[in-house]
Motif scaffolding. Structure first.
Motif, PDB file in Angstrom:
ATOM      1  N   CYS A 131      -3.293  -3.389  -1.353  1.00  0.00           N
ATOM      2  CA  CYS A 131      -3.406  -2.171  -0.973  1.00  0.00           C
ATOM      3  C   CYS A 131      -2.982  -1.249  -2.181  1.00  0.00           C
ATOM      4  O   CYS A 131      -2.634  -1.872  -3.320  1.00  0.00           O
ATOM      5  N   MET A 147      -0.675   0.684  -2.460  1.00  0.00           N
ATOM      6  CA  MET A 147       0.537   0.913  -2.511  1.00  0.00           C
ATOM      7  C   MET A 147       1.057  -0.070  -1.312  1.00  0.00           C
ATOM      8  O   MET A 147       0.351  -0.181  -0.332  1.00  0.00           O
ATOM      9  N   TYR A 148       2.419  -0.653  -1.304  1.00  0.00           N
ATOM     10  CA  TYR A 148       2.790  -1.420  -0.194  1.00  0.00           C
ATOM     11  C   TYR A 148       3.865  -0.430   0.502  1.00  0.00           C
ATOM     12  O   TYR A 148       4.828  -0.311   0.118  1.00  0.00           O
ATOM     13  N   CYS A 149       3.277   0.052   1.789  1.00  0.00           N
ATOM     14  CA  CYS A 149       4.220   1.046   2.623  1.00  0.00           C
ATOM     15  C   CYS A 149       5.214   0.151   3.104  1.00  0.00           C
ATOM     16  O   CYS A 149       4.960  -0.859   3.705  1.00  0.00           O
ATOM     17  N   VAL A 159       0.324  -8.382   3.725  1.00  0.00           N
ATOM     18  CA  VAL A 159       0.037  -7.410   2.674  1.00  0.00           C
ATOM     19  C   VAL A 159       0.507  -7.818   1.278  1.00  0.00           C
ATOM     20  O   VAL A 159       1.791  -8.063   1.353  1.00  0.00           O
ATOM     21  N   GLY A 208      -4.550  -4.821   4.864  1.00  0.00           N
ATOM     22  CA  GLY A 208      -4.649  -4.278   3.258  1.00  0.00           C
ATOM     23  C   GLY A 208      -5.784  -3.139   3.477  1.00  0.00           C
ATOM     24  O   GLY A 208      -5.841  -2.379   4.497  1.00  0.00           O
ATOM     25  N   ARG A 224      -6.052   3.744   3.057  1.00  0.00           N
ATOM     26  CA  ARG A 224      -5.111   4.702   2.606  1.00  0.00           C
ATOM     27  C   ARG A 224      -5.219   5.381   1.374  1.00  0.00           C
ATOM     28  O   ARG A 224      -4.536   6.250   0.680  1.00  0.00           O
ATOM     29  N   PHE A 239       6.896   0.630   5.747  1.00  0.00           N
ATOM     30  CA  PHE A 239       6.864   0.747   7.255  1.00  0.00           C
ATOM     31  C   PHE A 239       5.708  -0.100   7.765  1.00  0.00           C
ATOM     32  O   PHE A 239       5.332  -0.030   8.812  1.00  0.00           O
ATOM     33  N   CYS A 240       4.659  -0.591   6.925  1.00  0.00           N
ATOM     34  CA  CYS A 240       3.588  -1.316   7.253  1.00  0.00           C
ATOM     35  C   CYS A 240       3.674  -2.231   8.289  1.00  0.00           C
ATOM     36  O   CYS A 240       4.447  -3.276   8.490  1.00  0.00           O
ATOM     37  N   HIS A 290      -4.878   7.809   6.309  1.00  0.00           N
ATOM     38  CA  HIS A 290      -3.420   7.900   6.698  1.00  0.00           C
ATOM     39  C   HIS A 290      -2.703   8.660   5.816  1.00  0.00           C
ATOM     40  O   HIS A 290      -2.028   8.021   4.640  1.00  0.00           O
TER      41      HIS A 290
HETATM   42  S1  SF4 Z   1      -2.337  -1.842   5.107  1.00  0.00           S
HETATM   43 FE1  SF4 Z   1      -2.002   0.381   5.055  1.00  0.00          FE
HETATM   44  S2  SF4 Z   1       0.088   0.887   5.760  1.00  0.00           S
HETATM   45 FE2  SF4 Z   1       0.056  -1.156   5.396  1.00  0.00          FE
HETATM   46  S3  SF4 Z   1       0.830  -1.425   3.012  1.00  0.00           S
HETATM   47 FE3  SF4 Z   1      -1.494  -1.096   2.989  1.00  0.00          FE
HETATM   48  S4  SF4 Z   1      -1.910   1.087   2.845  1.00  0.00           S
HETATM   49 FE4  SF4 Z   1       0.144   0.998   3.519  1.00  0.00          FE
END
Ligand code: SF4
Length: 515
Positions: free
Chosen positions: A106, A108-110, A119, A152, A183, A112-113, A211
């Motif tokens: 991704c 960024m690694y959110c 990921v 991802g 995202r 709250f994912c 998102h």
């Molecule tokens: S899958 Fe979506 S929510 Fe999860 S880390 Fe990647 S961008 Fe963020």
């Protein structure tokens, strides 16, 4: 060079991914490294530049927190995606739709994912052969008509890799709609390039679901990215997660929804946070979310989101949207609705000019009839007044004639988000089968059904409930009876410890009650 000026590849390479890199920007918290050993960190310089101060909404979404290791309640895969995967990386939960995972990386690694378990993990990279197996699975099942490509983030693939998969999916006759969940418009808007869009526009009807979680993510760059996507005729939808300390406030959510509308992005889901291990500190109380939702300001001509819980255990999305009303439209809102029977160039031009002179920031055309006037000037005119929306009033699949399809496609290609307002009429379309066919027809034309107007709550709910599970959430309209927005209540029981929810198949699922 500031993060905002780099190209997307450089931004990814320059990301903060370890404690040494993080320490160049902020003092590193004790134990932060323990967190990132379990759950990877990536904060690209662009997203990092959006942080205004420690602990703000951008910080909380991106910075590792020791609380991620202290969640005793969550589970790695709360939606049972692995269990619902007949082949690795493909989730098949609803008969006509699948989720196809093509990358575990991704922008960024959110923190709250929901897919924290996957990921960013270098040992869980998704290989090309695995995606091809998924595509083969889709090819062999004619009932699959809608493919959501996710990860991802699929847009972390380069253009050639993406084209390779899209090309194969597009060749499958029974696949009618492709959607990309990404995202990137929010977290790495520099990835949206002309080259990417000329590739994506070859695969219509293609939707992008993005998102955004906070108005602090609206920047010149993210606006430009969304505008480029919309101009490519790709309908943009947004899914937001309600997150404690990030966006669990009426003011923030109102600003978020308005910002999305202004970027031609349809807000269509607000999620209660999942029960993913490592994310408990983000979870809000369900009642609190419902109270926030009730106080949000929606507009009768613009799309409004559904508030949902993705049922633990893989029961699918269960709406918990409370009953609410449209707020009076006041002048400061600068959303102008034009009721036009049809589009005639000179009249349209003068109406649009007047609306803009009066300070309209968003213009919505409620269009009575769709006529093929062969007047290309109209589409060029519309492009000059973005953000501009058109709501149609199609109520029966027989109305989707070749002429109507051609005109509607031209609207879409002009970057106009298209919605439909369906009036339920006895003996005309009050049969769920008719509405289902209409909804499918609309989706193929890149039109989202926003509202279903019915005289009776019972009849309206029969139709709405028949659509649940049948089609993607973005195609399930809100029910309007009189001036009320009626939402089916799927909370069947509430105790001090738990909330019981019923899904579209009548099965019950439990979610904790934090109040
Ligand atoms: S899958 Fe979506 S929510 Fe999860 S880390 Fe990647 S961008 Fe963020």
């Amino acid at each position: 060079m500031s993060g905002k000026e780099m190209d997307w590849g450089t931004l990814l390479r320059e990301s903060v991914a370890n404690m040494r890199q993080l320490s160049l920007y902020y003092p590193v918290e004790k134990d932060a490294a323990k967190v990132t050993r379990k759950y990877p960190m990536r904060i690209n310089p662009y997203y990092l530049s959006l942080i205004k101060e420690r602990e703000d909404a951008i910080w909380k979404q991106s910075m590792p927190d020791i609380m991620e290791l202290e969640d005793e309640e969550g589970v790695p895969d709360p939606l049972h995606e692995e269990k619902d995967s007949p082949v690795s990386g493909l989730v098949h939960r609803y008969p006509d739709r699948v989720l196809l995972l093509v990358s575990n990386r991704c922008a960024m690694y959110c923190r709250f994912c929901t897919r924290k378990r996957r990921v960013g993990d270098p040992f869980k990279r998704i290989k090309k052969e695995q995606v091809l197996q998924g595509i083969e699975y889709i090819r062999e099942r004619e009932e699959i008509r809608d493919v959501l490509i996710s990860g991802g983030d699929p847009l972390l693939l380069n253009d050639d890799e993406l084209a390779f998969f899209l090309e194969r999916l597009k060749k499958i006759k029974h696949v009618e709609v492709l959607r990309i969940g990404t995202r990137v418009p929010c977290a790495l808007p520099q990835r949206i390039t002309d080259a990417l869009l000329s590739l994506l526009r070859r695969y219509h009807p293609l939707y992008i679901n993005t998102h955004f979680n906070h108005p602090g993510e609206f920047t010149e760059e993210s606006r430009k990215a969304c505008s480029m996507i919309a101009d490519a005729g790709i309908p943009l939808g947004d899914q937001t997660v309600l997150l404690k300390g990030v966006n669990d406030s009426v003011d923030v959510m109102n600003a978020l929804i308005r910002g999305l509308w202004s970027m031609r992005v349809t807000p269509y889901y607000i999620y209660q946070a999942d029960l993913t291990k490592g994310t408990k500190h983000f979870r809000t109380d369900v009642d609190e979310g419902i109270e926030i939702f009730k106080r949000l300001k929606f507009h009768p001509s613009l799309p409004m989101p559904h508030f949902v819980i993705d049922a633990p255990g893989g029961g699918g999305k269960i709406p918990i949207t409370p009953e609410c009303r449209f707020y009076d439209v006041i002048n400061e809102e600068v959303i102008v609705t034009l009721n036009l029977k049809s589009l005639e160039y000179n009249k349209l031009k003068s109406e649009l000019e007047d609306a803009r002179d009066n300070g309209a920031a968003i213009i919505v055309i409620e269009l009575g009839e769709i006529e093929d006037k062969e007047d290309k000037g109209i589409y060029e005119l519309l492009k000059q007044y973005h953000p501009i929306y058109i709501n149609m009033h199609l109520k029966h699949p027989d109305e989707l004639t070749e002429d109507v399809k051609r005109v509607v496609s031209m609207f879409s290609d002009a970057g106009v988000p298209l919605g439909d307002r369906i009036n339920l009429i006895e003996g005309v379309n009050d049969d769920p089968r008719v509405i289902k066919e209409l909804v499918h027809g609309l989706l193929k034309l890149r039109v989202k059904p926003y509202y279903l107007h019915a005289d009776s709550e019972e009849e309206g709910l029969t139709i709405i409930n028949s659509l649940r599970g049948f089609t993607s959430g973005m195609a399930v309209p809100h029910l309007i009876v009189g001036d009320k927005i009626i939402c089916p209540n799927h909370i069947v029981e509430k105790t001090s410890e738990k909330i019981m929810l019923k899904n579209y198949q009548g099965m019950t699922f439990e979610y904790p009650n934090y109040s």
